[in-house]
Design an enzyme around this catalytic site. Structure first.
Site, PDB file in Angstrom:
ATOM      1  N   LYS A 214       0.839  -1.197   0.000  1.00 21.52           N
ATOM      2  CA  LYS A 214       0.000   0.000   0.000  1.00 21.52           C
ATOM      3  C   LYS A 214       0.878   1.253   0.000  1.00 21.52           C
ATOM      4  O   LYS A 214       0.682   2.166  -0.776  1.00 21.52           O
ATOM      5  CB  LYS A 214      -0.927  -0.020   1.217  1.00 21.52           C
ATOM      6  N   GLU A 220      10.378  -4.736   4.755  1.00 17.11           N
ATOM      7  CA  GLU A 220      10.484  -6.144   4.345  1.00 17.11           C
ATOM      8  C   GLU A 220      10.218  -6.301   2.849  1.00 17.11           C
ATOM      9  O   GLU A 220      10.936  -7.009   2.128  1.00 17.11           O
ATOM     10  CB  GLU A 220       9.475  -7.014   5.111  1.00 17.11           C
ATOM     11  N   GLY A 274      -5.078  -1.882   4.767  1.00 16.14           N
ATOM     12  CA  GLY A 274      -4.259  -3.006   4.321  1.00 16.14           C
ATOM     13  C   GLY A 274      -4.913  -4.344   4.602  1.00 16.14           C
ATOM     14  O   GLY A 274      -4.982  -5.230   3.738  1.00 16.14           O
ATOM     15  N   ARG A 275      -5.450  -4.509   5.814  1.00 17.03           N
ATOM     16  CA  ARG A 275      -6.018  -5.818   6.199  1.00 17.03           C
ATOM     17  C   ARG A 275      -7.408  -6.048   5.607  1.00 17.03           C
ATOM     18  O   ARG A 275      -8.016  -7.089   5.843  1.00 17.03           O
ATOM     19  CB  ARG A 275      -6.035  -5.951   7.720  1.00 17.03           C
ATOM     20  N   GLU A 360      -5.019  -6.335  14.732  1.00 14.30           N
ATOM     21  CA  GLU A 360      -4.535  -5.024  14.287  1.00 14.30           C
ATOM     22  C   GLU A 360      -5.680  -4.015  14.322  1.00 14.30           C
ATOM     23  O   GLU A 360      -5.468  -2.824  14.514  1.00 14.30           O
ATOM     24  CB  GLU A 360      -3.924  -5.111  12.877  1.00 14.30           C
ATOM     25  N   HIS A 391      -4.745 -32.480  18.427  1.00 12.80           N
ATOM     26  CA  HIS A 391      -3.563 -33.186  18.937  1.00 12.80           C
ATOM     27  C   HIS A 391      -2.485 -32.214  19.378  1.00 12.80           C
ATOM     28  O   HIS A 391      -1.336 -32.603  19.571  1.00 12.80           O
ATOM     29  CB  HIS A 391      -3.041 -34.144  17.865  1.00 12.80           C
ATOM     30  N   LYS A 519       8.833  -0.557  14.228  1.00 12.34           N
ATOM     31  CA  LYS A 519       9.458  -0.288  12.920  1.00 12.34           C
ATOM     32  C   LYS A 519      10.570   0.748  13.082  1.00 12.34           C
ATOM     33  O   LYS A 519      11.655   0.604  12.514  1.00 12.34           O
ATOM     34  CB  LYS A 519       8.413   0.269  11.945  1.00 12.34           C
TER      35      LYS A 519
HETATM   36  O1  F6P Z   1       1.970  -4.101   9.887  1.00 15.64           O
HETATM   37  C1  F6P Z   1       1.615  -2.802   9.601  1.00 15.64           C
HETATM   38  C2  F6P Z   1       1.134  -2.641   8.195  1.00 15.64           C
HETATM   39  O2  F6P Z   1       1.038  -1.283   7.914  1.00 15.64           O
HETATM   40  C3  F6P Z   1      -0.194  -3.347   7.914  1.00 15.64           C
HETATM   41  O3  F6P Z   1      -1.280  -2.618   8.320  1.00 15.64           O
HETATM   42  C4  F6P Z   1      -0.099  -3.576   6.457  1.00 15.64           C
HETATM   43  O4  F6P Z   1      -1.019  -4.545   6.061  1.00 15.64           O
HETATM   44  C5  F6P Z   1       1.335  -4.003   6.316  1.00 15.64           C
HETATM   45  O5  F6P Z   1       2.029  -3.221   7.262  1.00 15.64           O
HETATM   46  C6  F6P Z   1       1.919  -3.831   4.957  1.00 15.64           C
HETATM   47  O6  F6P Z   1       1.920  -2.489   4.539  1.00 15.64           O
HETATM   48  P1  F6P Z   1       2.128  -2.091   3.028  1.00 15.64           P
HETATM   49  O7  F6P Z   1       1.027  -2.695   2.235  1.00 15.64           O
HETATM   50  O8  F6P Z   1       2.082  -0.588   3.008  1.00 15.64           O
HETATM   51  O9  F6P Z   1       3.466  -2.611   2.586  1.00 15.64           O
END
Ligand code: F6P
Length: 553
Positions: A214, A220, A274-275, A360, A391, A519
């Site tokens: 987003k 990452e 995002g979620r 979240e 289990h 972060k």
């Molecule tokens: O973990 C925090 C967050 O901002 C989430 O809300 C989001 O889904 C994820 O990181 C990834 O963010 P992006 O889509 O901006 O890379």
């Protein structure tokens, strides 16, 4: 009318934990066990269930009665749940800390329905973007969107994390038997082991990489995107990048700067959290695997649940009832966690998706008006697929001192031909909820042990270990089958349940400030590890950094 940050939802005071009507209802109910509730009401199983969007939700084994449900509905009215649902669908500023609407329902609405976010029409743009990314998915499937050498793309790798990974990853696994497009792979973790394993399964000449973020700034994702780019360029040369990359982002400029051609960058909007984003272009891998029709069926199932949620009265509204009972379990019965157990191997990523959605969204201690929330909010949500979970952690569910409510999710028809094992799967699911409710008392255990040949003394000594207190709440969600339509409905039901709970807790379900500090500190620690600055966090973290430096240098 649009709400503003200075016009927050009134947070229910004193919150569900201390609400006098809810407390009275809980005290009245407390002496009655679930077994007694069933014995006193032969219609209970019939009355405490609801059908919506093809789903059957039975809440008869939840520790509620009519008094509890009436009190919950009264509390929901005092929180103006109906008004908040209307505000959500009207695209009002339900996320005031970020100044945004939350309009994921618009993404799954059929063409022609009007939608506005903060008074701006969005439906035309939503449909145009959907057509564009589904056209691209179809072009990949047909081979029309070819690799640099003109051959077909056989593998699509999604690089993203959190909401830019969990939804598409979960859906692609859930519907895998229906997949008829290029294979999909997912890379999320900054641990490059995941990227290396995924790329090892792919031939760069036949692979398309989608960078999904987003913000297009997530550490990452950017690290993995750079690693994947190097892998591709190493094999095919710089000129191949355009044919082998695509991007999904609200930050179109950053995606272009990464070198991805404009016609392969698919946007979405700030009002898509995002979620809640798998319904947008973030779902491109779903379109690739299942095609336009598969994607549209999933949207249609979710839309059916949206329509039910928007229009059904609270007492006959599936996500509302799920949310009310969730708050009851948490705030009145003191449940510290919510367990979710899908009896479907294909739903093995469902709990991960739901953890982000619920925790979240609702893992917060501040109300919309900035005051402290007067009581607990989201329980820890966890689980795994049945029967594996039986289990692993079911011992605790049956005999630990505290009860942990369970949602059992069971698609009835299998996508394989082994009818006998499907029957066993169903039997196990239904048996577990019965065992949690019924328990087994000491006299029954003693009688069984004596019948098996133990002396009365030995039977009495062994019995306590074999007693099940029972009276442990659960709900069962039945789906006819795990197809795209019913999966869409299931996911939308949980999304709306999350919103309902946020309203009852008086919190903003759509921001996530709690992920920021970690972060920022990760960047500081990384600067120390790179030798740019000295340690200055805290004694323990600094000492751990030193040990890490010794091991890595
Ligand atoms: O973990 C925090 C967050 O901002 C989430 O809300 C989001 O889904 C994820 O990181 C990834 O963010 P992006 O889509 O901006 O890379």
């Amino acid at each position: 009318m649009t709400a503003s940050p200075s016009d927050p939802t009134p947070s229910p005071s004193p919150g569900p934990s201390h609400d006098p009507e809810l407390r009275t209802a809980a005290e009245t109910l407390a002496p009655q066990s679930l077994v007694e509730l069933f014995a006193n009401d032969p219609q209970r199983a019939e009355r405490y269930r609801i059908e919506a969007a093809g789903m059957h939700y039975s809440y008869a084994k939840q520790r509620v009665d009519d008094g509890a449900l009436d009190a919950l509905l009264g509390f929901a009215r005092r929180c103006d749940l109906e008004g908040r649902i209307a505000a959500l669908f009207a695209g009002e500023m339900v996320n005031p800390t970020e100044g945004r609407a939350a309009l994921h329902m618009a993404l799954r609405a059929p063409a022609g329905q009007r939608w506005q976010a903060l008074d701006e029409p969005v439906d035309k743009e939503v449909h145009a973007t959907r057509e564009r990314f589904l056209d691209f998915a179809e072009a990949l499937r047909s081979g029309q969107a070819a690799a640099a050498d003109g051959g077909a793309i056989t593998d699509v790798v999604n690089i993203g994390i959190g909401g830019s990974d969990l939804g598409p990853r979960m859906v692609c696994e859930a519907l895998a038997p229906l997949a008829d497009g290029p294979r999909t792979h997912f890379i999320a973790n900054v641990d490059a082991a995941e990227r290396e394993a995924a790329l090892a399964r792919c031939d760069p000449a036949r692979t398309l990489i989608i960078v999904t973020s987003k913000t297009f700034t997530t550490q990452e994702t950017m690290a993995n995107a750079a690693g994947a780019r190097a892998w591709l360029v190493d094999a095919l040369g710089e000129a191949a990048v355009g044919a082998h990359f695509a991007a999904v982002s609200t930050n179109l400029a950053a995606a272009r700067d990464f070198g991805i051609p404009e016609d392969r960058v698919f946007g979405f909007w700030e009002w898509v959290g995002g979620r809640y984003s798998l319904w947008s272009a973030v779902g491109l891998p779903i379109g690739v695997a299942f095609g336009r029709s598969g994607f549209e069926q999933m949207l249609a199932g979710a839309h059916a649940m949206d329509e039910h949620f928007r229009s059904a009265p609270a007492e006959a509204n599936l996500p509302v009832l799920m949310g009310l009972i969730g708050v009851w379990n948490r705030n009145l019965l003191g449940a510290e966690s919510q367990v979710v157990v899908p009896y479907a191997q294909r739903l093995k990523h469902f709990v991960g998706w739901l953890q982000q959605l619920e925790m979240e969204s609702n893992g917060k201690s501040v109300a919309l008006d900035g005051s402290a929330v007067p009581g607990p909010t989201t329980p820890a949500l966890w689980g795994d697929v049945g029967t594996n979970a039986q289990h692993a952690f079911f011992q605790m569910l049956h005999q630990a001192p505290r009860a942990h409510p369970v949602d059992f999710i069971l698609p009835l028809a299998a996508d394989h031909d082994d009818a006998q094992q499907q029957r066993l799967l169903i039997a196990n699911c239904l048996a577990q909820s019965a065992a949690l409710m019924q328990g087994r008392d000491e006299s029954t255990v003693v009688a069984e042990l004596e019948a098996a040949g133990l002396s009365p003394e030995a039977a009495r000594a062994a019995a306590p270990h074999r007693v099940f207190s029972g009276n442990r709440p659960s709900a069962t969600l039945l789906l006819p089958r795990l197809d795209a339509w019913h999966l869409g409905a299931l996911l939308a039901a949980y999304e709306h349940r999350t919103f309902v709970q946020s309203v009852l807790w008086g919190i903003n379900a759509f921001d996530q400030w709690g992920v920021e500090l970690g972060k920022q500190l990760a960047k500081r620690v990384d600067a120390v590890l790179r030798g740019e600055v000295g340690e200055n966090l805290d004694a323990d973290t600094d000492a751990l950094i030193q040990r890490a430096l010794k091991r890595t240098s």
